[in-house]
Design a protein around this motif. Sequence first.
Motif, short mmCIF file in Angstrom:
data_model
loop_
_atom_site.label_atom_id
_atom_site.label_comp_id
_atom_site.label_asym_id
_atom_site.label_seq_id
_atom_site.Cartn_x
_atom_site.Cartn_y
_atom_site.Cartn_z
N ASN A 23 41.25 13.59 -41.83
CA ASN A 23 40.60 14.19 -43.00
C ASN A 23 40.29 15.66 -42.76
O ASN A 23 40.58 16.53 -43.60
CB ASN A 23 39.33 13.41 -43.34
CG ASN A 23 38.69 13.90 -44.62
OD1 ASN A 23 39.37 14.14 -45.62
ND2 ASN A 23 37.37 14.05 -44.61
N ARG A 24 39.69 15.96 -41.60
CA ARG A 24 39.35 17.36 -41.29
C ARG A 24 40.61 18.21 -41.14
O ARG A 24 40.64 19.37 -41.56
CB ARG A 24 38.50 17.44 -40.02
CG ARG A 24 37.10 16.88 -40.17
CD ARG A 24 36.20 17.34 -39.03
NE ARG A 24 36.72 16.96 -37.73
CZ ARG A 24 36.38 15.83 -37.11
NH1 ARG A 24 35.54 14.98 -37.69
NH2 ARG A 24 36.87 15.54 -35.92
N ALA A 25 41.66 17.63 -40.53
CA ALA A 25 42.90 18.38 -40.36
C ALA A 25 43.53 18.70 -41.70
O ALA A 25 44.05 19.80 -41.93
CB ALA A 25 43.87 17.59 -39.49
N ALA A 26 43.49 17.73 -42.63
CA ALA A 26 44.06 17.96 -43.96
C ALA A 26 43.30 19.07 -44.68
O ALA A 26 43.92 19.93 -45.33
CB ALA A 26 44.00 16.67 -44.77
N LYS A 27 41.98 19.08 -44.56
CA LYS A 27 41.19 20.14 -45.18
C LYS A 27 41.52 21.49 -44.57
O LYS A 27 41.59 22.51 -45.28
CB LYS A 27 39.70 19.84 -45.03
CG LYS A 27 39.21 18.67 -45.88
CD LYS A 27 37.72 18.44 -45.71
CE LYS A 27 37.25 17.29 -46.59
NZ LYS A 27 35.78 17.03 -46.43
N ALA A 28 41.72 21.52 -43.26
CA ALA A 28 42.06 22.78 -42.59
C ALA A 28 43.41 23.30 -43.04
O ALA A 28 43.65 24.52 -43.04
CB ALA A 28 42.06 22.58 -41.07
N CYS A 29 44.31 22.38 -43.43
CA CYS A 29 45.65 22.77 -43.89
C CYS A 29 45.72 22.92 -45.41
O CYS A 29 46.79 23.26 -45.95
CB CYS A 29 46.68 21.73 -43.44
SG CYS A 29 46.87 21.60 -41.66
N PHE A 30 44.60 22.62 -46.10
CA PHE A 30 44.53 22.72 -47.56
C PHE A 30 45.56 21.80 -48.24
O PHE A 30 46.21 22.18 -49.21
CB PHE A 30 44.73 24.17 -48.02
CG PHE A 30 43.71 25.12 -47.48
CD1 PHE A 30 42.44 25.19 -48.04
CD2 PHE A 30 44.00 25.93 -46.38
CE1 PHE A 30 41.48 26.06 -47.53
CE2 PHE A 30 43.05 26.80 -45.86
CZ PHE A 30 41.78 26.86 -46.44
N VAL A 31 45.69 20.59 -47.69
CA VAL A 31 46.56 19.57 -48.29
C VAL A 31 45.80 18.26 -48.30
O VAL A 31 44.73 18.12 -47.70
CB VAL A 31 47.88 19.41 -47.51
CG1 VAL A 31 48.69 20.70 -47.54
CG2 VAL A 31 47.62 18.95 -46.07
N SER A 32 46.37 17.27 -48.99
CA SER A 32 45.77 15.94 -48.98
C SER A 32 46.03 15.25 -47.64
O SER A 32 46.96 15.61 -46.91
CB SER A 32 46.33 15.09 -50.12
OG SER A 32 47.70 14.81 -49.90
#
Length: 301
Positions: A23-32
């Motif tokens: 979840n945190r990685a997706a937010k850092a990449c600005f993707v779902s």
Amino acid sequence: MKSLPSLKNLFYLVNLYRERNFNRAAKACFVSQSTLSTGIQNLEEQLGQQLIERDHKSFMFTATGEEVVVRAQQLLTDVTDLMEFTQQQSEPMTGKIRVGCIPTIAPFLLGRLLEHCHEKYPKLELQVKEDTTEQLLLALESGTLDVLILALPVDTGTFHTMKVGVDPFKMIMHSTFCNALSVPVDYKELPDNSIFLLQNEHCITGHAISACQMQNTAKVHPFSATSLHTLVQMVNSKLGATFLPQMAIDAGILNGTGLLVLEPPGEAPYRDIGIAWRQTSSRIRSFRMLGDEINSLLADV
């Protein structure tokens, strides 16, 4: 030519390794989260290797996955440098520069630097991060920062460095505490546990101990502060003394206190202020120009 891995999927993998959470990685990449997970699965299929061991509640990187992360970080750094190189050929001091700065410099310099560069270089975007020297060097090595503002000397490994200024140390104590001492101060007269310093990971502590030639560690209080502002509050309680860099004093850190600024005994102690960047970076011209701007700001105080 054999199909090459997507840089985007490598970027997903590196961020997952850094965040250790989908979840945190997706937010850092600005993707779902599903986009990130699918991208990493596609990467595994393309490479023909399992990079992550998964179960319903957790995951871990395989040995191959960890090695791919290391190589992917370098690839992404090289690609970023390539893009910046082509952009900087026509005009330096443009685009985004990610700047790391240590806590004993950041509060007293970064605000003025951002304002100055915004006015002089409107096409330049400085993104700043404050952290310890150790963490900033790791970020520079991994490519998540472009240039660091540090206190020298410090072991920067293979990174290039440029000295941009000198910051003297001053001895700080309350007037009440000072009245019980002779001036100039003799370290031998100081009571035990009367010198307050920062935690060891803050480089200013090492600079103060070595530069001020404090051989008797019994003089140092066991309490260690996490910031220069905490040091000010401790010595303002009339319990002892500390050392502060001149840039902090010039920025008004002693305002509203009853503290005196004294010259430390012996040779005038100081720290050099410098910047550091990767040898492979293509933005050396911009970094040197940034160093010159920092130099001018320090000289104007």
